[in-house]
Structure formats: structure tokens, C-alpha cells
Design a protein around this motif. Structure first.
Motif, PDB file in Angstrom:
ATOM      1  N   ARG A 360      37.651  89.121  37.328  1.00  0.00           N
ATOM      2  CA  ARG A 360      37.037  90.368  36.868  1.00  0.00           C
ATOM      3  C   ARG A 360      37.613  91.561  37.613  1.00  0.00           C
ATOM      4  NH1 ARG A 360      32.523  86.985  37.127  1.00  0.00           N
ATOM      5  NH2 ARG A 360      31.814  87.939  39.076  1.00  0.00           N
ATOM      6  N   ALA A 361      37.855  91.394  38.911  1.00  0.00           N
ATOM      7  CA  ALA A 361      38.419  92.490  39.696  1.00  0.00           C
ATOM      8  C   ALA A 361      39.828  92.834  39.235  1.00  0.00           C
ATOM      9  CB  ALA A 361      38.421  92.126  41.175  1.00  0.00           C
ATOM     10  N   GLN A 362      40.625  91.802  38.904  1.00  0.00           N
ATOM     11  CA  GLN A 362      41.996  92.068  38.477  1.00  0.00           C
ATOM     12  C   GLN A 362      42.022  92.843  37.169  1.00  0.00           C
ATOM     13  OE1 GLN A 362      44.133  90.930  41.014  1.00  0.00           O
ATOM     14  NE2 GLN A 362      45.217  92.613  40.026  1.00  0.00           N
ATOM     15  N   ARG A 363      41.096  92.536  36.287  1.00  0.00           N
ATOM     16  CA  ARG A 363      41.013  93.277  35.034  1.00  0.00           C
ATOM     17  C   ARG A 363      40.538  94.708  35.275  1.00  0.00           C
ATOM     18  NH1 ARG A 363      38.250  88.175  31.801  1.00  0.00           N
ATOM     19  NH2 ARG A 363      40.215  87.124  31.253  1.00  0.00           N
ATOM     20  N   ALA A 364      39.615  94.897  36.209  1.00  0.00           N
ATOM     21  CA  ALA A 364      39.141  96.242  36.526  1.00  0.00           C
ATOM     22  C   ALA A 364      40.252  97.081  37.154  1.00  0.00           C
ATOM     23  CB  ALA A 364      37.937  96.169  37.466  1.00  0.00           C
ATOM     24  N   VAL A 365      41.050  96.454  38.022  1.00  0.00           N
ATOM     25  CA  VAL A 365      42.191  97.150  38.623  1.00  0.00           C
ATOM     26  C   VAL A 365      43.156  97.611  37.541  1.00  0.00           C
ATOM     27  CG1 VAL A 365      44.286  96.748  39.999  1.00  0.00           C
ATOM     28  CG2 VAL A 365      42.045  96.067  40.897  1.00  0.00           C
ATOM     29  N   ALA A 366      43.416  96.748  36.576  1.00  0.00           N
ATOM     30  CA  ALA A 366      44.330  97.107  35.488  1.00  0.00           C
ATOM     31  C   ALA A 366      43.810  98.305  34.708  1.00  0.00           C
ATOM     32  CB  ALA A 366      44.529  95.909  34.562  1.00  0.00           C
ATOM     33  N   ARG A 367      42.511  98.334  34.444  1.00  0.00           N
ATOM     34  CA  ARG A 367      41.939  99.472  33.713  1.00  0.00           C
ATOM     35  C   ARG A 367      42.095 100.762  34.511  1.00  0.00           C
ATOM     36  NH1 ARG A 367      38.052  95.456  32.429  1.00  0.00           N
ATOM     37  NH2 ARG A 367      36.668  96.156  34.106  1.00  0.00           N
ATOM     38  N   CYS A 368      41.938 100.687  35.830  1.00  0.00           N
ATOM     39  CA  CYS A 368      42.116 101.881  36.670  1.00  0.00           C
ATOM     40  C   CYS A 368      43.557 102.396  36.599  1.00  0.00           C
ATOM     41  CB  CYS A 368      41.767 101.566  38.122  1.00  0.00           C
ATOM     42  SG  CYS A 368      40.006 101.294  38.435  1.00  0.00           S
ATOM     43  N   ALA A 369      44.514 101.485  36.473  1.00  0.00           N
ATOM     44  CA  ALA A 369      45.927 101.871  36.457  1.00  0.00           C
ATOM     45  C   ALA A 369      46.373 102.418  35.118  1.00  0.00           C
ATOM     46  CB  ALA A 369      46.795 100.678  36.849  1.00  0.00           C
ATOM     47  N   ASP A 370      45.597 102.165  34.064  1.00  0.00           N
ATOM     48  CA  ASP A 370      46.055 102.478  32.715  1.00  0.00           C
ATOM     49  C   ASP A 370      46.393 103.958  32.516  1.00  0.00           C
ATOM     50  OD1 ASP A 370      45.954  99.896  31.790  1.00  0.00           O
ATOM     51  OD2 ASP A 370      43.978 100.090  30.856  1.00  0.00           O
ATOM     52  N   THR A 371      45.527 104.869  32.980  1.00  0.00           N
ATOM     53  CA  THR A 371      45.741 106.288  32.706  1.00  0.00           C
ATOM     54  C   THR A 371      47.006 106.795  33.386  1.00  0.00           C
ATOM     55  OG1 THR A 371      43.404 106.770  32.341  1.00  0.00           O
ATOM     56  CG2 THR A 371      44.799 108.610  33.004  1.00  0.00           C
ATOM     57  N   ALA A 372      47.151 106.510  34.679  1.00  0.00           N
ATOM     58  CA  ALA A 372      48.340 106.979  35.391  1.00  0.00           C
ATOM     59  C   ALA A 372      49.607 106.376  34.793  1.00  0.00           C
ATOM     60  CB  ALA A 372      48.239 106.640  36.872  1.00  0.00           C
ATOM     61  N   TRP A 373      49.543 105.111  34.398  1.00  0.00           N
ATOM     62  CA  TRP A 373      50.701 104.463  33.785  1.00  0.00           C
ATOM     63  C   TRP A 373      51.064 105.146  32.477  1.00  0.00           C
ATOM     64  CZ3 TRP A 373      54.427 101.194  35.135  1.00  0.00           C
ATOM     65  CH2 TRP A 373      55.167 100.567  34.127  1.00  0.00           C
ATOM     66  N   ALA A 374      50.072 105.408  31.646  1.00  0.00           N
ATOM     67  CA  ALA A 374      50.331 106.049  30.358  1.00  0.00           C
ATOM     68  C   ALA A 374      50.910 107.443  30.547  1.00  0.00           C
ATOM     69  CB  ALA A 374      49.042 106.115  29.541  1.00  0.00           C
ATOM     70  N   LEU A 375      50.397 108.189  31.522  1.00  0.00           N
ATOM     71  CA  LEU A 375      50.889 109.549  31.754  1.00  0.00           C
ATOM     72  C   LEU A 375      52.334 109.533  32.240  1.00  0.00           C
ATOM     73  CD1 LEU A 375      47.765 111.120  33.501  1.00  0.00           C
ATOM     74  CD2 LEU A 375      48.631 111.685  31.225  1.00  0.00           C
ATOM     75  N   SER A 376      52.622 108.673  33.201  1.00  0.00           N
ATOM     76  CA  SER A 376      53.958 108.649  33.788  1.00  0.00           C
ATOM     77  C   SER A 376      54.989 108.135  32.797  1.00  0.00           C
ATOM     78  CB  SER A 376      53.946 107.788  35.049  1.00  0.00           C
ATOM     79  OG  SER A 376      55.191 107.824  35.699  1.00  0.00           O
ATOM     80  N   VAL A 377      54.703 106.994  32.199  1.00  0.00           N
ATOM     81  CA  VAL A 377      55.649 106.419  31.252  1.00  0.00           C
ATOM     82  C   VAL A 377      55.768 107.297  30.008  1.00  0.00           C
ATOM     83  CG1 VAL A 377      56.063 104.454  29.725  1.00  0.00           C
ATOM     84  CG2 VAL A 377      55.348 104.079  32.090  1.00  0.00           C
ATOM     85  N   GLY A 378      54.631 107.850  29.568  1.00  0.00           N
ATOM     86  CA  GLY A 378      54.648 108.700  28.383  1.00  0.00           C
ATOM     87  C   GLY A 378      55.519 109.920  28.531  1.00  0.00           C
ATOM     88  N   GLN A 379      55.740 110.358  29.765  1.00  0.00           N
ATOM     89  CA  GLN A 379      56.652 111.479  30.011  1.00  0.00           C
ATOM     90  C   GLN A 379      58.066 110.980  30.277  1.00  0.00           C
ATOM     91  OE1 GLN A 379      56.035 114.548  29.559  1.00  0.00           O
ATOM     92  NE2 GLN A 379      57.407 115.801  30.804  1.00  0.00           N
ATOM     93  N   ASP A 380      58.202 109.964  31.117  1.00  0.00           N
ATOM     94  CA  ASP A 380      59.531 109.533  31.552  1.00  0.00           C
ATOM     95  C   ASP A 380      60.387 108.974  30.422  1.00  0.00           C
ATOM     96  OD1 ASP A 380      59.053 110.346  34.097  1.00  0.00           O
ATOM     97  OD2 ASP A 380      59.035 108.353  35.012  1.00  0.00           O
ATOM     98  N   ILE A 381      59.770 108.341  29.422  1.00  0.00           N
ATOM     99  CA  ILE A 381      60.586 107.734  28.371  1.00  0.00           C
ATOM    100  C   ILE A 381      61.340 108.780  27.546  1.00  0.00           C
ATOM    101  CG2 ILE A 381      59.221 105.636  28.123  1.00  0.00           C
ATOM    102  CD1 ILE A 381      57.838 106.891  25.727  1.00  0.00           C
ATOM    103  N   HIS A 382      60.984 110.038  27.688  1.00  0.00           N
ATOM    104  CA  HIS A 382      61.649 111.081  26.903  1.00  0.00           C
ATOM    105  C   HIS A 382      62.859 111.687  27.614  1.00  0.00           C
ATOM    106  CE1 HIS A 382      58.610 110.972  23.765  1.00  0.00           C
ATOM    107  NE2 HIS A 382      57.711 110.882  24.722  1.00  0.00           N
ATOM    108  N   PHE A 383      63.104 111.298  28.870  1.00  0.00           N
ATOM    109  CA  PHE A 383      64.343 111.707  29.525  1.00  0.00           C
ATOM    110  C   PHE A 383      65.478 110.838  28.995  1.00  0.00           C
ATOM    111  CE2 PHE A 383      61.264 113.123  32.792  1.00  0.00           C
ATOM    112  CZ  PHE A 383      61.707 114.425  32.967  1.00  0.00           C
TER     113      PHE A 383
END
Length: 480
Positions: A360-383
Motif C-alpha cells: 500500500r505504501a509503494q502505491r501511495a508513493v507512486a501517486r505522490c510522484a505522479d504530478t511532478a513526473w507529469a509536469l517534468s516529462v510533459g515539458q521535457d519531451i518537447h525539446f
């Protein structure tokens, strides 16, 4: 209510004495009898450099979501950090930011706050608060070299000291916070757990940073940022100035392959002048360099999907950069680690360190990482220099929409607040698709675009003084 503890003393072992490791220790200390932090290097007593943190020289921002998470784990921590010289910066009131869509306004109603400080100071205040608890101990100059147990349950770690002595360290809960260099995938494979999926998306950005003695009092001085525009044909480049402790500015410059900054001190100012706007160069031209230039090339986004493995052993949790390391350009790493630690603490409060917690903790950690991951990757893939993933049609449509919302935010308080909610890690990116936000983006900015950076009259007076003969404003005695 928390489940009853297992009979006898319980011990948690945290691998890594980084800020992620310290916050993990803070998260679990109230739910076990003892926490042991295993750290490969020495831990300094004060705000000195710590081995294994090559990115410490670069600008670090603690977003609102991260500040609140650390405060939840270590009450009073933020005030203690500010008392030692850190700056609490209101957003967007205390920011001069040039986005690809234009200059952001400094709205007088602050909706969020971030904290700027040198990484060494931030680490030291967190470390001191955590180590004050007698239930927390540290084993310096000691490395974890394997997991004990099997595919069903981890029962501790195999450790090796600096002089080569190997020993077993039993634990009811092991938390891996060793960052990008984590060896957990290898250790899991030894236990028979394979099939871990990993993504690596690299824009190739490099960082060059140095400290300057600010030519103006830094208290209440704004954070300055020039963002990269991935849609330009030239290599992406960005820069930032953050006021930190000791009356200093921490200045970071970033560039993509074909236009990366170097460690040459004589090239630092010219690189800053070549950004999309010369504001950073205009400011540091009047400041005194205090250090050489530190360069870091490791800015790739890398994510390990531990939560998707079919098998996961009880007694093991992985968090921080060991799970998802994002491009530090976006200033989310420490804040995400803090939110992950809070998620672990909350699960321990309700379930205790017993069976099923780790999954359960590993899944909760993943949810916490989702926003930062989406923001970073969502910008970087356009370079154009990015490897590991290219934007799909959906990615391009979303990029265009966010660009429109960002342009709207230059002249709309509502749009600026919606974007800041996400950037501050207090809302998911999906919140930008709410009907009210869609209507705001469709309407566009309510005010005309700014034709240059927005400074207050007092700040403008200080800047004008810098341009007078002599080129330096006389600092107030003791000003910070």
C-alpha cells in the motif's frame, strides 16, 4: 486505529541520510521503537556540504506542497529554517518570471509560498530536527549491500562498514531512500522479483551554478526566472536567481545539448546574457562572485514502477529519487520526497508496520510522484534534444492548451492561481481541465501583456542605484 505492534521491539532501517532519508525516518519514528539510518558517508553537524549531493550548488526551491509536508513531519521546521536565513517567498508576488508566453504579473494577493535556501542549510535543519529524537540513530560510513529475507518478506539488510566488515541488520521495515543510485532493483532480482519497468527521459539539460554576494539587500527580494522555450529552434536555455541565506544570490543557468553552460567562470555572464531575456545577466553583472562554477549533467527523468510489480515483499518501501527522479529544473524533488514520507506516515498511523503495509505504501508513493513526473516529462519531451520519448498528438494538444493557459495567466489571476496550484504540488494536472479553468483559458488574459519585468518602486530604485557610477548599491549594515 493502528494495529497492535508485533511482539518485542520493532526497528526500521532507512537507507540513505539525504533529506529523503531523514524525512522517512521522521515518518516512521513514532510507529517503531527505533530507527537506524544507514549512510555511506559522514553526516556534517551543520550546514556544510555533504558527500553524495552533487546538485547542492544549484538553485533549490521548496514548493508549498513540500513545505507543508515537512511541517507536518517536523512542526516548526519552516520557521527554524527562515530564522537561519532562508527566505519565504510569496507566489507570484515575490517572483519575476519570464515564461515562453510572456512576463507573469506579480499579483498582490499571494496564494502560495515557497522557501529558498542553500541545500546544505535545508539539509542541516531537517537533519538536526530528526536526530534530536532519541529513537533515531545513524550508522555513518556504512553501506547497504543487500536485502535479507525472501520474495515474501524483507527482514533486514546486509551492511558493510568502511573498513570492510559485513554484518546483518535485522528490521521490521526497510525504507530505501538512496536516490538515483539505488540498488533495490538488483536486490529484488536476487530475491526472484523481476520484471521491473523503468522509464528514462532525458532532455540533455546541463546546469551551471555559482554564488554571488548580492549587490542589494536580499530580504524580500524576488526570485528571478527566465524559462526555456522548447518551441524555439535553438537549444533550450534557462536561468534563475534565488535569494538565500547570508545576503547571497544562488544563480543557476541551464542549457540543452548544443548550448550547454560550462565550468568556465568567464563564460558564465555571457551565457546568462544569451538567454531569452538579459535580466539575469544585468543583475549579476553588478554582483560579486563568491564561488567558482559548479556543473551538473545528470538531469534525466527516471522512474521505476515498483508499484506495478506482481510480487512485492512485506517490510520494504522505496521512496524519493529511487522511485522517480525528475529534472531539477522544475524544483520538485525535495517536495515530492516530503509528500511521500507523509503518505508513509499516514499509512503507518492506520495500519502499523504489519503485513500489507509495504504494498500500500509503494502505491501511495507512486501517486505522490505522479504530478511532478507529469509536469517534468510533459515539458521535457518537447525539446528536440530529448531522448526516451517523443510527444504524441495528445501530448502536443495538451502542450498547446497549457501554453494558452500560461499566456492567459500573464493577465488573469484565476489562471495564474490554477497553474500555481499544480506547480506547487497542491493539485493534480487534471485540475487544469476543470470547466472553470477551461473557460478562463478560452477567454484569454484580462490585462494587456507586460512589456518587461515587473519590479516594485523600491526594487526599481535599488536597480537604478546599481547603474550609477560605481555600479553598486551601498548595502545596509547587517541587511540580508
Amino acid at each position: 486505529m493502528s494495529q497492535a505492534r508485533p511482539p518485542g521491539p520493532t526497528r526500521a532501517v532507512v537507507l540513505g541520510g539525504s533529506i529523503a532519508g531523514m524525512l522517512a525516518a521522521a515518518a516512521v519514528k513514532d510507529h517503531v521503537d527505533h530507527v537506524e539510518i544507514v549512510e555511506a558517508h559522514d553526516l556534517p553537524d551543520g550546514p556544510e556540504p555533504r558527500t553524495g549531493v552533487p546538485q547542492a550548488a544549484h538553485v533549490h526551491l521548496l514548493q508549498t506542497g513540500g513545505v507543508e509536508a515537512i511541517e507536518a513531519l517536523l512542526p516548526g521546521w519552516a520557521d527554524a529554517l527562515v530564522a537561519e536565513g532562508a527566505h519565504r517567498v510569496p507566489e507570484t508576488t515575490g517572483m519575476v518570471l519570464y515564461a515562453p508566453e510572456g512576463w507573469y504579473r506579480r499579483w498582490q494577493r499571494a496564494t502560495h509560498h515557497l522557501i529558498t535556501a542553500g541545500r546544505d542549510l535545508t539539509d542541516s535543519v531537517v537533519r538536526r530536527r530528526v536526530r534530536q529524537d532519541p529513537r533515531v540513530g545513524v550508522r555513518p560510513r556504512t553501506r547497504a549491500v543487500g536485502l535479507l529475507g525472501d520474495a515474501r518478506k524483507v527482514t533486514g539488510v546486509l551492511i558493510r562498514t568502511a573498513d570492510g566488515v559485513t554484518a546483518e541488520l535485522a528490521a521490521d521495515l526497510v525504507v530505501d531512500a538512496t536516490g538515483r543510485a539505488s540498488r533495490t532493483p538488483e536486490w529484488l532480482a536476487r530475491l526472484g522479483i523481476t520484471g521491473l519497468r523503468e522509464d528514462r527521459i532525458d532532455s540533455g539539460l546541463a546546469y551551471a551554478s555559482r554564488l554571488y554576494r548580492a549587490p542589494v539587500p536580499t530580504r524580500n527580494w524576488p526570485v528571478v526566472g527566465i524559462q526555456a522555450d522548447p518551441d524555439l529552434s535553438r537549444p533550450g536555455a534557462a536561468g534563475a536567481i534565488a535569494p538565500i541565506e547570508g545576503g547571497t544570490w544562488q544563480v543557476s543557468l541551464m542549457g540543452a545539448p548544443g548550448g550547454r553552460p560550462t565550468a568556465d567562470p568567464d563564460a558564465f555572464l555571457p551565457f546568462a546574457r544569451g538567454l531569452r531575456h538579459p535580466l539575469i545577466a544585468d543583475l549579476i553583472e553588478h554582483a560579486e562572485p563568491l564561488t567558482g562554477v559548479s556543473v551538473t549533467h545528470g538531469t534525466a527523468n527516471r522512474r521505476r514502477y515498483f508499484e506495478r510489480l506482481r510480487a512485492w515483499p512485506d517490510g520494504l518501501v522505496v521512496l524519493g529519487d529511487a522511485v522517480a527522479a525528475v529534472n531539477p529544473l522544475y524544483g520538485h524533488g525535495m517536495s515530492v520526497a516530503a509528500q511521500e514520507a507523509v503518505a508513509l506516515r499516514d499509512l503507518l498511523r492506520t495500519a502499523g508496520p504489519g503485513p500489507g503495509l509495504a504494498r500500500r505504501a509503494q502505491r501511495a508513493v507512486a501517486r505522490c510522484a505522479d504530478t511532478a513526473w507529469a509536469l517534468s516529462v510533459g515539458q521535457d519531451i518537447h525539446f528536440p534534444t530529448t531522448t526516451g520519448k517523443r510527444p504524441t498528438v495528445a501530448d502536443r494538444l495538451l502542450h498547446r492548451y497549457v501554453g494558452r493557459l500560461s499566456r492567459t495567466a500573464t493577465g488573469s489571476f484565476h489562471a495564474a492561481t490554477a497553474l500555481t496550484d499544480v506547480l506547487a504540488l497542491q493539485a493534480a494536472p487534471a485540475s487544469l481541465l476543470r470547466p472553470a479553468v477551461l473557460v478562463t483559458a478560452l477567454a484569454g488574459p484580462l490585462r494587456p501583456p507586460l512589456d518587461g519585468p515587473q519590479f516594485t518602486p523600491a526594487e526599481r530604485a535599488l536597480l537604478d542605484a546599481l547603474r550609477e557610477p560605481g555600479g553598486r548599491h551601498p548595502r545596509e549594515p547587517g541587511a540580508a
